[in-house]
Design a protein around this motif. Structure first.
Motif, PDB file in Angstrom:
ATOM      1  N   GLU A  43      15.669  47.960 -17.438  1.00 23.53           N
ATOM      2  CA  GLU A  43      16.234  47.220 -16.304  1.00 23.53           C
ATOM      3  C   GLU A  43      17.282  46.211 -16.797  1.00 23.53           C
ATOM      4  OE1 GLU A  43      16.853  46.628 -12.462  1.00 23.53           O
ATOM      5  OE2 GLU A  43      15.519  48.128 -13.351  1.00 23.53           O
ATOM      6  N   CYS A  44      16.916  45.544 -17.903  1.00 21.92           N
ATOM      7  CA  CYS A  44      17.856  44.561 -18.471  1.00 21.92           C
ATOM      8  C   CYS A  44      19.170  45.224 -18.882  1.00 21.92           C
ATOM      9  CB  CYS A  44      17.242  43.881 -19.689  1.00 21.92           C
ATOM     10  SG  CYS A  44      15.875  42.821 -19.278  1.00 21.92           S
ATOM     11  N   MET A  45      19.045  46.412 -19.478  1.00 20.26           N
ATOM     12  CA  MET A  45      20.243  47.108 -19.954  1.00 20.26           C
ATOM     13  C   MET A  45      21.174  47.424 -18.795  1.00 20.26           C
ATOM     14  SD  MET A  45      20.639  47.272 -22.997  1.00 20.26           S
ATOM     15  CE  MET A  45      19.606  46.083 -23.786  1.00 20.26           C
ATOM     16  N   VAL A  46      20.575  47.919 -17.689  1.00 13.42           N
ATOM     17  CA  VAL A  46      21.386  48.259 -16.519  1.00 13.42           C
ATOM     18  C   VAL A  46      22.140  47.019 -16.047  1.00 13.42           C
ATOM     19  CG1 VAL A  46      21.290  49.002 -14.122  1.00 13.42           C
ATOM     20  CG2 VAL A  46      19.886  50.143 -15.837  1.00 13.42           C
ATOM     21  N   ARG A  47      21.434  45.896 -16.025  1.00 11.88           N
ATOM     22  CA  ARG A  47      22.090  44.657 -15.589  1.00 11.88           C
ATOM     23  C   ARG A  47      23.175  44.219 -16.564  1.00 11.88           C
ATOM     24  NH1 ARG A  47      17.878  40.836 -12.642  1.00 11.88           N
ATOM     25  NH2 ARG A  47      16.776  42.424 -11.464  1.00 11.88           N
ATOM     26  N   LEU A  48      22.891  44.425 -17.835  1.00 10.93           N
ATOM     27  CA  LEU A  48      23.892  44.043 -18.842  1.00 10.93           C
ATOM     28  C   LEU A  48      25.164  44.871 -18.701  1.00 10.93           C
ATOM     29  CD1 LEU A  48      22.137  43.331 -22.250  1.00 10.93           C
ATOM     30  CD2 LEU A  48      23.593  41.826 -20.903  1.00 10.93           C
ATOM     31  N   ILE A  49      24.965  46.160 -18.450  1.00 14.92           N
ATOM     32  CA  ILE A  49      26.140  47.025 -18.254  1.00 14.92           C
ATOM     33  C   ILE A  49      26.972  46.472 -17.105  1.00 14.92           C
ATOM     34  CG2 ILE A  49      26.931  49.332 -17.566  1.00 14.92           C
ATOM     35  CD1 ILE A  49      24.408  50.469 -18.857  1.00 14.92           C
ATOM     36  N   TYR A  50      26.260  46.057 -16.071  1.00 14.28           N
ATOM     37  CA  TYR A  50      26.966  45.552 -14.901  1.00 14.28           C
ATOM     38  C   TYR A  50      27.714  44.261 -15.228  1.00 14.28           C
ATOM     39  CZ  TYR A  50      27.981  44.807 -10.020  1.00 14.28           C
ATOM     40  OH  TYR A  50      28.638  44.662  -8.836  1.00 14.28           O
ATOM     41  N   CYS A  51      27.036  43.368 -15.940  1.00 12.73           N
ATOM     42  CA  CYS A  51      27.680  42.107 -16.309  1.00 12.73           C
ATOM     43  C   CYS A  51      28.914  42.361 -17.171  1.00 12.73           C
ATOM     44  CB  CYS A  51      26.723  41.201 -17.075  1.00 12.73           C
ATOM     45  SG  CYS A  51      25.386  40.598 -16.063  1.00 12.73           S
ATOM     46  N   GLU A  52      28.760  43.306 -18.081  1.00 14.61           N
ATOM     47  CA  GLU A  52      29.891  43.583 -18.971  1.00 14.61           C
ATOM     48  C   GLU A  52      31.075  44.149 -18.176  1.00 14.61           C
ATOM     49  OE1 GLU A  52      29.855  44.010 -23.021  1.00 14.61           O
ATOM     50  OE2 GLU A  52      30.472  46.106 -22.953  1.00 14.61           O
ATOM     51  N   MET A  53      30.743  44.958 -17.169  1.00 14.79           N
ATOM     52  CA  MET A  53      31.818  45.524 -16.350  1.00 14.79           C
ATOM     53  C   MET A  53      32.562  44.411 -15.618  1.00 14.79           C
ATOM     54  SD  MET A  53      31.682  48.701 -13.766  1.00 14.79           S
ATOM     55  CE  MET A  53      30.530  48.057 -12.595  1.00 14.79           C
ATOM     56  N   LEU A  54      31.806  43.366 -15.237  1.00 13.34           N
ATOM     57  CA  LEU A  54      32.454  42.250 -14.551  1.00 13.34           C
ATOM     58  C   LEU A  54      33.231  41.368 -15.524  1.00 13.34           C
ATOM     59  CD1 LEU A  54      29.696  41.191 -12.027  1.00 13.34           C
ATOM     60  CD2 LEU A  54      31.784  42.452 -11.549  1.00 13.34           C
TER      61      LEU A  54
ATOM     62  N   ARG B  14      34.251  48.824 -10.353  1.00 15.91           N
ATOM     63  CA  ARG B  14      32.950  49.400 -10.015  1.00 15.91           C
ATOM     64  C   ARG B  14      32.420  50.336 -11.091  1.00 15.91           C
ATOM     65  NH1 ARG B  14      31.815  45.650  -7.234  1.00 15.91           N
ATOM     66  NH2 ARG B  14      32.617  45.412  -5.136  1.00 15.91           N
ATOM     67  N   LEU B  15      33.321  50.879 -11.864  1.00 15.88           N
ATOM     68  CA  LEU B  15      32.907  51.809 -12.913  1.00 15.88           C
ATOM     69  C   LEU B  15      34.041  51.888 -13.926  1.00 15.88           C
ATOM     70  CD1 LEU B  15      30.394  54.035 -12.603  1.00 15.88           C
ATOM     71  CD2 LEU B  15      32.284  55.588 -12.811  1.00 15.88           C
ATOM     72  N   GLN B  16      33.706  51.945 -15.185  1.00 19.56           N
ATOM     73  CA  GLN B  16      34.759  52.139 -16.178  1.00 19.56           C
ATOM     74  C   GLN B  16      34.254  53.048 -17.290  1.00 19.56           C
ATOM     75  OE1 GLN B  16      35.748  48.655 -18.411  1.00 19.56           O
ATOM     76  NE2 GLN B  16      33.682  47.828 -18.350  1.00 19.56           N
ATOM     77  N   LEU B 100      28.566  51.139  -1.757  1.00 14.73           N
ATOM     78  CA  LEU B 100      27.286  50.497  -2.088  1.00 14.73           C
ATOM     79  C   LEU B 100      26.421  51.365  -2.981  1.00 14.73           C
ATOM     80  CD1 LEU B 100      25.831  48.632   0.992  1.00 14.73           C
ATOM     81  CD2 LEU B 100      26.661  47.733  -1.184  1.00 14.73           C
ATOM     82  N   ASP B 101      26.415  52.675  -2.718  1.00 12.78           N
ATOM     83  CA  ASP B 101      25.637  53.574  -3.566  1.00 12.78           C
ATOM     84  C   ASP B 101      26.054  53.427  -5.016  1.00 12.78           C
ATOM     85  OD1 ASP B 101      24.104  54.828  -1.558  1.00 12.78           O
ATOM     86  OD2 ASP B 101      25.841  56.025  -0.975  1.00 12.78           O
ATOM     87  N   ILE B 102      27.350  53.317  -5.187  1.00 11.22           N
ATOM     88  CA  ILE B 102      27.851  53.229  -6.560  1.00 11.22           C
ATOM     89  C   ILE B 102      27.544  51.856  -7.158  1.00 11.22           C
ATOM     90  CG2 ILE B 102      29.948  53.307  -7.968  1.00 11.22           C
ATOM     91  CD1 ILE B 102      30.946  55.429  -5.922  1.00 11.22           C
ATOM     92  N   ILE B 103      27.606  50.815  -6.326  1.00 12.49           N
ATOM     93  CA  ILE B 103      27.286  49.489  -6.857  1.00 12.49           C
ATOM     94  C   ILE B 103      25.828  49.423  -7.307  1.00 12.49           C
ATOM     95  CG2 ILE B 103      27.023  47.049  -6.275  1.00 12.49           C
ATOM     96  CD1 ILE B 103      29.363  47.455  -4.318  1.00 12.49           C
ATOM     97  N   PHE B 104      24.944  49.944  -6.463  1.00 10.21           N
ATOM     98  CA  PHE B 104      23.525  49.769  -6.759  1.00 10.21           C
ATOM     99  C   PHE B 104      22.933  50.857  -7.637  1.00 10.21           C
ATOM    100  CE2 PHE B 104      24.116  46.996  -3.161  1.00 10.21           C
ATOM    101  CZ  PHE B 104      23.486  45.857  -3.623  1.00 10.21           C
ATOM    102  N   ASN B 105      23.647  51.942  -7.779  1.00  8.79           N
ATOM    103  CA  ASN B 105      23.142  52.997  -8.649  1.00  8.79           C
ATOM    104  C   ASN B 105      24.221  53.424  -9.632  1.00  8.79           C
ATOM    105  OD1 ASN B 105      20.448  53.673  -7.379  1.00  8.79           O
ATOM    106  ND2 ASN B 105      21.837  53.762  -5.630  1.00  8.79           N
ATOM    107  N   PHE B 106      24.909  52.452 -10.172  1.00  8.18           N
ATOM    108  CA  PHE B 106      26.068  52.856 -10.974  1.00  8.18           C
ATOM    109  C   PHE B 106      25.661  53.641 -12.207  1.00  8.18           C
ATOM    110  CE2 PHE B 106      24.964  48.704 -12.586  1.00  8.18           C
ATOM    111  CZ  PHE B 106      25.026  48.879 -13.945  1.00  8.18           C
TER     112      PHE B 106
END
Lengths: 1097, 169
Positions: A43-54, B14-16, B100-106
């Motif tokens: 779960e942490c990894m998924v969040r980290l990926i997201y943070c890094e994307m931001l 949203r994705l890279q 939203l699907d992509i945001i929450f299930n990227f």
């Protein structure tokens, strides 16, 4: 595991920032806590990926991503691998920690695990660890599941890309993959083949048959329906195959033969109106134009391109233009067919379309349309904001404009071109600009354009142009890799045999041959050449041939002697001739007299025989070897780089061609083109051309009206403009271009004619007077004589201006030459454009300012009678001369003050009204003289008892000791009154001190070549060196750099920035002056001034 | 292909996916510039861009921009179809996909992308096969926990309605 609030967005950026930072802090704590389960870690990894994307730093989690891939169950492993592939790049050190996990997973019995491992390997893998997994992956090529085989092939493709040597031994396995029963595996292997064929197409010619068969099957719909995409069979596969075929068939008729059928079929099958079929068609067209041509296919491909170009869909139109760009060199007629579309695209609202159109025009640029095309490019440049595009385009403009223009200049100017021009041109090519890549492109372009020119058998080029060509070919032909040096040598050889070539040009050509031979291994032509010219009657040629022969025998020496692109390297010349020391010592040993420098001999002579003045006979002391041979001067380096190629010294002749004599050559060409203030032929050429422009228009005006067909009249104005533009853009293109474009050009001139009639009704009479002669001289508009090219350009330019006004797209018009119309229209007072045309002036001037003195100054000056003008406060602070009276009448007085500013000479002219009534329309004119162009200042009114002033900035362009500016002032009183005056400008007015250190002086001194030496008698009052130097400093504004003992060094510069260095030495009542400067005339001028100063003091 | 970016109309990434090794700094710079450039283009304009020395192929689906960078000799039109096929895959997997699907299930979106494109090259073009591979891996997962709470939806704000990524071409 809680919600995923970390991933939700907030409408307020500030809040998001805070949220994410909080999230990151808690994540950091969680991942490093020993109690964290793998599930939580996922779960942490998924969040980290997201943070890094931001865009947030999350590197603290990288190691945990690797751990997760290593330890987790399948789901966790999957996220771990994903995180690794997103976080790390292939050179990241942490990646090494992944290798063991990958090896373990590759050996797993679980297919999903194997797939994950292969997926991550295909994306990132450390190059040095390839051997660890390679055998495992090779095994997977035999796996029963096609998905595993496919991913294995893809992993090998990745390995091939990052380390081709590591997979060299398994090329036969690639072949196996190509023949795999599953089309997906086969398709994956094509990636590898495309790459390998790109690098070496000849090694895979034997596979052509297989690729053709595969493509046939795909096109014929033999693949499983799974591979269809929107009912088109395997488009990705088709495109891959088409690209491979294009590479294989390039320049190879036999291989190309094999693919004609399948290409034809591909074209035929791709019929549905869908993007994907267009994608295939586009690739097909590209392949057809890449391989050895077949007319039937080319015809079909051309039609296809037509479909693209004419399509209303913007994407297809873009690709149509791209395809046209691609094929234009082979098939210029195709561009002609679509010229109207191309013209429309030039004004397309989408900048991308415009840019592609310019790219297309760039490819069709020739001598006749270069100006219009460059103008279009410049227009685009003005609108463009993107830096990269600008750089790219500027490079192209420079390339096109520069080389093409210079070609035109050389061909037309021929041998009367001032020798500086080719020298400058070559220097610019050799020195280049800032960007190495761009330089090479420019050079390559030059080489290519010269090769094309030499291609024409019977063409005769001026000697100077041939010299430039041979130098460029010699220096840079090795940049063009697709031309065999042998071909170039053959061309040069045939040039050498022509009788019209002068022996000087032959030297240049021989030098080029030598340079090319030093890059090439061995050449029959060179051997032949050596043989032929070893017996030449021309001693120089014979010398060259011998040199070449010996150099060819010692390749290493040759390469050393003639390094590639060495023309800019400073050649180290041992000026002290130390290699002769042994010889000298031997000579001295045998009792020879030690050498005394010339001036020492002179001085000794003078001091010995003080009673008599031997000055006029100074000449006799000059050794006969010295080439300058003028009293009191000699070349201290003892080396002559003069252009003497008569053959008395083959050694120096050789050096000359190797290192261009570039010092002391004025810089006439900048990156932005001609720097328009110097005197040369180019400038002069402008004049006749503009004039001829006028006469051509006049000639056209007299055409019988019958020519104006109704059809032309029915065309809308806009269309006509487009057609006219088309005719100028596509001029000289294609075999039947001349014929097809003639008509269009006619309509163009007719249209122009009508407009010009409105503009010039009064002048039509006069114009028709010389219509006959003009028509006979400049009759055919499309003639290739460059003068006429200028004419077309003149036409177009007016048209362009109108067009741009219509579209409210105002283009700033800073053009060097005005059209005749605008010149005629302008009133007699509006003479400023003339300045540009008369290039032969001695001084350059600008910044003409007329200003009212401030109120204060006015009242001050009004209170004084008679009116004595004074400088404004800011000018008062600068060094300036006294205010002197220039001339005077009852009503007016003119005063002059010279202000020596740091960067120029300011002439302040005061016009003082002595009367008690206002003077109207006072004109101050600097007359056009040999040294100066006319300028007019107008004072509409000068109040009673008042002073007006104007200031003029002057620089000296051609060095002379004195120049005279004459002028007059006239004003309206009861009768027209005119007063004349003249201003004497001395060289000293333009000399400024130049501050530098002794080290800088030393460096600069060594780099300068023009020098003058003179001994001057010192008067008794100037017995000390420092006293003398300070006199010079005061009188001539020289800067004293250093004084050591009886020697002193001084530096100054001629505005704007030509340095001149002076070395002084006192010796028994004599002052030995030694000047050096990059400009040859400057030392002479300064010497004269020094002498004057010394005499006066 | 050099990289693929998905970003929203508001310019949010949203994705890279990067297929060439670049430093984080470069990536950020490229992303920022590219998003700006693409968002500035008008709807009727060409889907292709020459940008630096790259060719950019982009297409907008509802509120999302899909953007690929390819090399000069690559085929632009087929790249456009790659984007389209990817959208089709997402659509089929999520069932009328939205931003939203992509945001929450990227991560799912990444898995699908990796199954479709590998190392920048098209790996599998069959919709059926790609989704089969994804589902196989998904099956190993316990009961999905990916239902987002009402609270997080409200936090998302009004600009992200559950509007499907339109597939109309």
């Amino acid at each position: 595991a809680g919600g995923r609030s970390g991933r939700s967005l907030t409408p307020w950026p500030g809040q998001q920032e805070k949220l994410i930072q909080q999230e990151l802090t808690s994540l950091k704590a969680t991942v490093s806590a020993p109690t964290t389960t793998l599930r939580l870690m996922k779960e942490c990894m998924v969040r980290l990926i997201y943070c890094e994307m931001l865009g947030y730093e999350s590197s603290f989690g990288y190691i945990h991503a690797i751990k997760l891939a290593q330890q987790g169950n399948l789901l966790e492993k999957r996220v771990g691998y994903l995180a690794v592939s997103l976080f790390l790049h292939e050179n990241h050190e942490l990646l090494l920690l992944l290798v063991n996990t990958v090896v373990k997973d590759l050996q797993s019995t679980n297919l999903v695990e194997v797939c994950m491992a292969l997926t991550v390997v295909s994306q990132i893998f450390p190059r040095e660890m390839i051997p660890a997994v390679l055998p495992l992956i090779e095994d997977k090529l035999q796996h029963s599941k096609e998905i595993i085989r496919r991913k294995a092939v893809q992993a090998l493709y990745k390995f091939y890309l990052i380390a081709p040597n590591q997979v060299q031994h398994i090329h036969d396995k690639f072949r196996k993959a190509l023949c795999d029963r599953d089309a997906g595996v086969m398709a994956a292997s094509l990636h590898i083949y495309l790459q390998m064929i790109k690098e070496n197409s000849s090694g895979y010619k034997d596979l052509t048959g297989s690729f053709v068969t595969i493509l046939k099957q795909v096109v014929g719909g033999k693949l499983p329906i799974d591979f269809n995409y929107h009912s088109v069979p395997a488009p990705w596969l088709q495109i891959q195959l088409l690209r491979i075929l294009g590479l294989l068939g390039k320049d190879d008729p036999r291989t190309s033969e094999l693919m004609y059928d399948v290409l034809d079929e591909s074209l035929r099958r791709a019929e549905i109106n869908h993007n994907i079929t267009y994608a295939i068609l586009f690739e097909c067209v590209q392949t057809i134009y890449t391989i050895y041509p077949k007319s039937e296919l080319l015809e079909k491909a051309a039609k296809c391109i037509g479909k693209f170009v004419l399509s209303p869909k913007i994407n297809l139109k873009y690709l149509g233009l791209k395809a046209l760009t691609y094929v234009i060199q082979q098939d210029p007629n195709l561009a002609l067919q679509h010229q109207m579309t191309i013209i429309e695209c030039l004004d397309h609202p989408d900048p991308i379309i415009k840019r592609e159109t310019l790219e297309l025009l760039y490819r069709i640029t020739n001598g006749q349309n270069v100006i219009v095309i460059v103008q279009k490019m410049l227009d685009y440049l003005k609108e463009s904001k993107e830096e990269y595009a600008i750089i790219n385009l500027v490079g192209k403009i420079a390339e096109l404009w520069f080389i093409q223009t210079m070609n035109a200049v050389f061909s037309v100017g021929g041998d009367v071109v001032h020798p500086d021009i080719p020298n400058n041109f070559l220097r610019l090519l050799a020195e280049g600009f800032d960007d190495r890549k761009e330089d090479d492109q420019l050079r390559m372009y030059a080489v290519q354009s010269y090769l094309a020119l030499l291609e024409e058998e019977d063409a005769l080029y001026p000697q100077k142009f041939l010299q430039v060509m041979s130098w460029v070919l010699g220096e840079y032909s090795s940049l063009v890799t697709d031309v065999d040096p042998e071909v170039i040598l053959t061309k040069l050889h045939s040039l050498l045999k022509k009788t019209v070539i002068t022996s000087e040009t032959k030297m240049w050509i021989m030098a080029a041959v030598t340079k090319i031979a030093s890059h090439a291994s061995c050449s029959k032509i060179v051997d032949k050449l050596i043989q032929e010219f070893s017996n030449s009657l021309d001693t120089c040629m014979r010398q060259y041939a011998f040199e070449l022969k010996h150099l060819c025998e010692d390749k290493a020496l040759m390469r050393n002697l003639l390094p590639f692109d060495g023309s800019c390297n400073d050649m180290v010349v041992d000026a002290s001739l130390s290699f002769l020391d042994g010889f000298v010592a031997e000579g001295l040993g045998r009792g020879a007299a030690p050498y005394k420098p010339h001036h020492q001999r002179q001085e000794e002579k003078l001091s010995q025989e003080k009673a008599l003045n031997f000055e006029p006979y100074g000449l006799s002391f000059v050794s006969s070897v010295s080439s300058s041979g003028v009293t009191g001067r000699q070349s201290p380096t003892g080396l002559s780089f003069g252009s003497d190629t008569s053959g008395n010294s083959a050694e120096t002749g050789h050096k000359e061609t190797n290192t261009l004599k570039l010092e002391g050559v004025r810089r006439l060409w900048g990156k932005e083109g001609y720097l328009p203030k110097k005197e040369n032929k180019v400038g002069k050429e402008n004049e006749p051309q503009t004039v001829s422009c006028g006469s051509l228009l006049a000639g056209q005006m007299g055409d019988p009206p019958a020519l104006r067909s109704d059809q032309v009249a029915s065309l809308s104005e806009e269309d006509k403009e487009k057609q006219q533009l088309a005719s100028t853009l596509f001029i000289g293109l294609g075999s039947n271009a001349g014929v097809s474009l003639m008509g269009k050009a006619d309509t163009a001139t007719q249209k122009f004619k009508r407009k010009s009639k409105i503009n010039e009704t009064q002048s039509s009479e006069e114009a028709s007077d010389f219509q006959d002669s003009a028509a006979s001289d400049f009759g055919p508009l499309l003639d290739t004589v460059p003068i006429n090219m200028e004419d077309c350009e003149g036409n177009i330019r007016t048209r362009l201006r109108k067009a741009s006004l219509c579209s409210s797209d105002i283009v700033e018009d800073n053009l060097a030459f005005e059209t005749p119309q605008s010149l005629k229209k302008s009133g007699p007072d509006d003479r400023l454009p003339d300045i540009r045309l008369s290039q032969s002036s001695l001084f350059a001037d600008s910044n003409i300012e007329i200003f009212q003195p401030s109120r204060n100054a006015q009242s001050e000056s009004a209170s004084k009678t008679p009116l004595v003008p004074c400088l404004s406060e800011e000018l008062e602070e600068l060094t300036h001369s006294e205010v002197v009276e220039l001339c005077q009448s009852d009503a007016l007085a003119l005063y002059l003050c010279k202000v020596w500013t740091d960067d120029s000479l300011l002439l302040i002219v005061f016009v003082s009204n002595k009367t008690t009534s206002a003077l109207n329309a006072v004109n101050l004119v600097f007359e056009e003289a040999e040294h100066f162009q006319s300028t007019t200042y107008q004072f509409p009114v000068i109040e009673a008892q008042n002073v007006e002033r104007c200031q003029k900035r002057v620089w000296m362009d051609k060095i002379c000791t004195q120049g005279i500016l004459s002028g007059s002032v006239n004003y309206q009183s009861e009768m027209e009154t005119r007063l004349e005056f003249s201003i004497t400008l001395s060289l000293v007015d333009f000399i400024r001190p130049m501050e530098m250190t002794t080290e800088d002086f030393g460096k600069l001194w060594l780099s300068l070549s023009n020098d003058v030496k003179q001994n001057i008698k010192m008067s008794s009052s100037q017995d000390s060196l420092s006293a003398t130097l300070s006199t010079l400093q005061q009188k001539l504004k020289l800067h004293i750099v250093d004084i050591i003992g009886n020697e002193g060094i001084l530096a100054c510069q001629l505005l704007p920035s030509v340095p001149c260095l002076l070395h002084c030495r006192t010796h028994s009542g004599m002052l030995a002056l030694w000047f050096r400067s990059p400009c040859s005339a400057l030392p002479d001028g300064l010497l004269y001034q020094c002498q004057k100063v010394m005499e006066e003091s | 292909m050099q990289f693929m970016l998905l970003f929203s109309r508001q310019g949010k990434l949203r994705l890279q996916k990067w297929y060439v090794p670049l430093s984080d700094k470069e990536k950020k710079k490229i992303t920022r510039e590219l998003v700006q450039t693409v968002l500035a283009r008008k709807p009727k304009m060409c889907s292709f861009l020459e940008w630096r020395d790259l060719k950019i192929v982009y297409k907008r689906y509802a509120s999302l921009y899909f953007c690929c960078a390819i090399e000069d000799q690559d085929n632009e039109l087929i790249t456009l179809e790659i984007i389209h096929r990817y959208v089709e895959l997402l659509d089929k997997y999520f069932g009328s996909v939205c931003e939203l699907d992509i945001i929450f299930n990227f991560e799912k979106a990444y898995f699908i992308l990796d199954e479709f494109l590998l190392g920048g090259e098209v790996q599998e073009t069959s919709k059926k096969n790609v989704l089969k591979a994804i589902e196989q891996a998904d099956l190993l997962q316990e009961v999905s926990k990916f239902s987002f709470s009402g609270q997080s939806i409200s936090m998302v704000g009004c600009d992200l309605k559950k509007a499907p990524v339109s597939l109309s071409l």
